[in-house]
Design a protein around this motif. Sequence first.
Motif, PDB file in Angstrom:
ATOM      1  N   ALA A 157       0.834  -1.205   0.000  1.00 56.62           N
ATOM      2  CA  ALA A 157       0.000   0.000   0.000  1.00 56.62           C
ATOM      3  C   ALA A 157       0.867   1.252   0.000  1.00 56.62           C
ATOM      4  O   ALA A 157       0.568   2.234  -0.688  1.00 56.62           O
ATOM      5  CB  ALA A 157      -0.928  -0.008   1.217  1.00 56.62           C
ATOM      6  N   ALA A 158       1.952   1.224   0.768  1.00 53.22           N
ATOM      7  CA  ALA A 158       2.856   2.369   0.827  1.00 53.22           C
ATOM      8  C   ALA A 158       3.503   2.635  -0.529  1.00 53.22           C
ATOM      9  O   ALA A 158       3.688   3.791  -0.939  1.00 53.22           O
ATOM     10  CB  ALA A 158       3.928   2.137   1.892  1.00 53.22           C
ATOM     11  N   LEU A 159       3.852   1.571  -1.249  1.00 53.19           N
ATOM     12  CA  LEU A 159       4.439   1.740  -2.573  1.00 53.19           C
ATOM     13  C   LEU A 159       3.451   2.412  -3.521  1.00 53.19           C
ATOM     14  O   LEU A 159       3.796   3.372  -4.226  1.00 53.19           O
ATOM     15  CB  LEU A 159       4.862   0.379  -3.130  1.00 53.19           C
ATOM     16  CG  LEU A 159       5.399   0.381  -4.565  1.00 53.19           C
ATOM     17  CD1 LEU A 159       6.652   1.239  -4.675  1.00 53.19           C
ATOM     18  CD2 LEU A 159       5.671  -1.049  -5.039  1.00 53.19           C
ATOM     19  N   SER A 160       2.209   1.923  -3.545  1.00 54.91           N
ATOM     20  CA  SER A 160       1.192   2.531  -4.409  1.00 54.91           C
ATOM     21  C   SER A 160       0.949   3.990  -4.031  1.00 54.91           C
ATOM     22  O   SER A 160       0.856   4.862  -4.904  1.00 54.91           O
ATOM     23  CB  SER A 160      -0.119   1.744  -4.319  1.00 54.91           C
ATOM     24  OG  SER A 160      -0.034   0.521  -5.000  1.00 54.91           O
ATOM     25  N   LEU A 208       4.014   6.220  -5.087  1.00 55.49           N
ATOM     26  CA  LEU A 208       4.054   6.447  -6.535  1.00 55.49           C
ATOM     27  C   LEU A 208       2.928   7.378  -6.982  1.00 55.49           C
ATOM     28  O   LEU A 208       3.108   8.186  -7.898  1.00 55.49           O
ATOM     29  CB  LEU A 208       3.967   5.109  -7.267  1.00 55.49           C
ATOM     30  CG  LEU A 208       5.190   4.201  -7.151  1.00 55.49           C
ATOM     31  CD1 LEU A 208       4.940   2.875  -7.852  1.00 55.49           C
ATOM     32  CD2 LEU A 208       6.432   4.880  -7.718  1.00 55.49           C
ATOM     33  N   ALA A 209       1.777   7.275  -6.320  1.00 53.04           N
ATOM     34  CA  ALA A 209       0.673   8.181  -6.651  1.00 53.04           C
ATOM     35  C   ALA A 209       1.052   9.624  -6.339  1.00 53.04           C
ATOM     36  O   ALA A 209       0.789  10.535  -7.132  1.00 53.04           O
ATOM     37  CB  ALA A 209      -0.582   7.779  -5.883  1.00 53.04           C
ATOM     38  N   ALA A 210       1.675   9.848  -5.181  1.00 52.88           N
ATOM     39  CA  ALA A 210       2.080  11.203  -4.803  1.00 52.88           C
ATOM     40  C   ALA A 210       3.150  11.734  -5.751  1.00 52.88           C
ATOM     41  O   ALA A 210       3.093  12.896  -6.183  1.00 52.88           O
ATOM     42  CB  ALA A 210       2.583  11.218  -3.365  1.00 52.88           C
ATOM     43  N   VAL A 211       4.125  10.892  -6.086  1.00 50.32           N
ATOM     44  CA  VAL A 211       5.181  11.315  -7.020  1.00 50.32           C
ATOM     45  C   VAL A 211       4.570  11.650  -8.380  1.00 50.32           C
ATOM     46  O   VAL A 211       4.880  12.691  -8.983  1.00 50.32           O
ATOM     47  CB  VAL A 211       6.248  10.211  -7.154  1.00 50.32           C
ATOM     48  CG1 VAL A 211       7.217  10.540  -8.293  1.00 50.32           C
ATOM     49  CG2 VAL A 211       7.019  10.048  -5.848  1.00 50.32           C
ATOM     50  N   GLY A 212       3.699  10.774  -8.865  1.00 48.89           N
ATOM     51  CA  GLY A 212       3.054  11.028 -10.143  1.00 48.89           C
ATOM     52  C   GLY A 212       2.241  12.305 -10.152  1.00 48.89           C
ATOM     53  O   GLY A 212       2.217  13.045 -11.144  1.00 48.89           O
ATOM     54  N   VAL A 219      -2.588   7.534 -16.311  1.00 52.41           N
ATOM     55  CA  VAL A 219      -1.276   6.889 -16.243  1.00 52.41           C
ATOM     56  C   VAL A 219      -0.885   6.663 -14.788  1.00 52.41           C
ATOM     57  O   VAL A 219      -0.341   5.616 -14.414  1.00 52.41           O
ATOM     58  CB  VAL A 219      -0.218   7.747 -16.974  1.00 52.41           C
ATOM     59  CG1 VAL A 219       1.172   7.136 -16.822  1.00 52.41           C
ATOM     60  CG2 VAL A 219      -0.588   7.899 -18.446  1.00 52.41           C
ATOM     61  N   LEU A 220      -1.161   7.669 -13.949  1.00 52.29           N
ATOM     62  CA  LEU A 220      -0.853   7.550 -12.521  1.00 52.29           C
ATOM     63  C   LEU A 220      -1.558   6.345 -11.912  1.00 52.29           C
ATOM     64  O   LEU A 220      -0.946   5.568 -11.179  1.00 52.29           O
ATOM     65  CB  LEU A 220      -1.263   8.844 -11.823  1.00 52.29           C
ATOM     66  CG  LEU A 220      -0.984   9.018 -10.333  1.00 52.29           C
ATOM     67  CD1 LEU A 220      -0.891  10.515 -10.006  1.00 52.29           C
ATOM     68  CD2 LEU A 220      -2.069   8.389  -9.474  1.00 52.29           C
ATOM     69  N   TRP A 221      -2.860   6.181 -12.216  1.00 50.75           N
ATOM     70  CA  TRP A 221      -3.624   5.050 -11.676  1.00 50.75           C
ATOM     71  C   TRP A 221      -2.982   3.726 -12.069  1.00 50.75           C
ATOM     72  O   TRP A 221      -2.803   2.825 -11.245  1.00 50.75           O
ATOM     73  CB  TRP A 221      -5.054   5.065 -12.207  1.00 50.75           C
ATOM     74  CG  TRP A 221      -5.976   6.056 -11.574  1.00 50.75           C
ATOM     75  CD1 TRP A 221      -6.635   7.062 -12.216  1.00 50.75           C
ATOM     76  CD2 TRP A 221      -6.348   6.153 -10.198  1.00 50.75           C
ATOM     77  NE1 TRP A 221      -7.377   7.783 -11.313  1.00 50.75           N
ATOM     78  CE2 TRP A 221      -7.232   7.244 -10.080  1.00 50.75           C
ATOM     79  CE3 TRP A 221      -6.018   5.420  -9.063  1.00 50.75           C
ATOM     80  CZ2 TRP A 221      -7.790   7.625  -8.875  1.00 50.75           C
ATOM     81  CZ3 TRP A 221      -6.564   5.795  -7.851  1.00 50.75           C
ATOM     82  CH2 TRP A 221      -7.446   6.884  -7.761  1.00 50.75           C
ATOM     83  N   ILE A 222      -2.622   3.607 -13.349  1.00 54.02           N
ATOM     84  CA  ILE A 222      -2.098   2.336 -13.859  1.00 54.02           C
ATOM     85  C   ILE A 222      -0.757   2.000 -13.208  1.00 54.02           C
ATOM     86  O   ILE A 222      -0.544   0.878 -12.724  1.00 54.02           O
ATOM     87  CB  ILE A 222      -1.963   2.392 -15.392  1.00 54.02           C
ATOM     88  CG1 ILE A 222      -3.351   2.485 -16.034  1.00 54.02           C
ATOM     89  CG2 ILE A 222      -1.204   1.172 -15.907  1.00 54.02           C
ATOM     90  CD1 ILE A 222      -3.315   2.786 -17.515  1.00 54.02           C
TER      91      ILE A 222
END
Length: 202
Positions: free
Chosen positions: A153-156, A159-163, A172-175
């Motif tokens: 969950a932390a990884l997702s 990456l969402a915050a970075v995106g 693209v962020l979702w995928i």
Amino acid sequence: MPPMPPILDIVGIAIFALSGAIVAAREKQTFVTMAFFALITGVGGGTVRDILIGAPVFWMRDPFTAPICLAMAFLVWFAPDRWWSPRLLAFADAAGLAAYAVLGTVKALRFDLPPATAILMGIVTGCVGGIIRDIIAGQPSILMRHEIYVTAAALSATLAAVGWFIGLPLAVLWIIATGAGFALRGAAIHWSLALPAYKTKP
């Protein structure tokens, strides 16, 4: 709210609600308890997130969320036990975990929370419903096991915050973010991956 396709939102709630109902079934509980477990698992993480960020609780005015959770309880109550393969449900839960971590992060960012706080809200969204379910059921919480779960969950969420901050298109962020979290959790399920435990030092 981020433009998460409604069908994915519904499927995510249904998966978490299903897992809650199955826990109640394995504990030989009544239908009322099963319905409660389905609801608390389906909406628990999002409810805690919305309270913490000062948003309207997402499911209170939604006409579909509570009926979906109730439908999952009915499904488990009447369906044969052989339908609920633990491995299948683990992978389905992995998909919901990753998607909801992304949803929670992006929603928190839209409420102008700092990046680190938004990531934590993503983790809360993905994990807290299952944690509440386990505590009520008297089972060891996922937090107390070494297997990779919260880390996915932390990884997702990260990456969402970075995106978000580098301006990726939301589709693209979702995928990317959901796929990465699901892949990590799926690998942990398949190969029994776990984080190293603390060892007492002399």
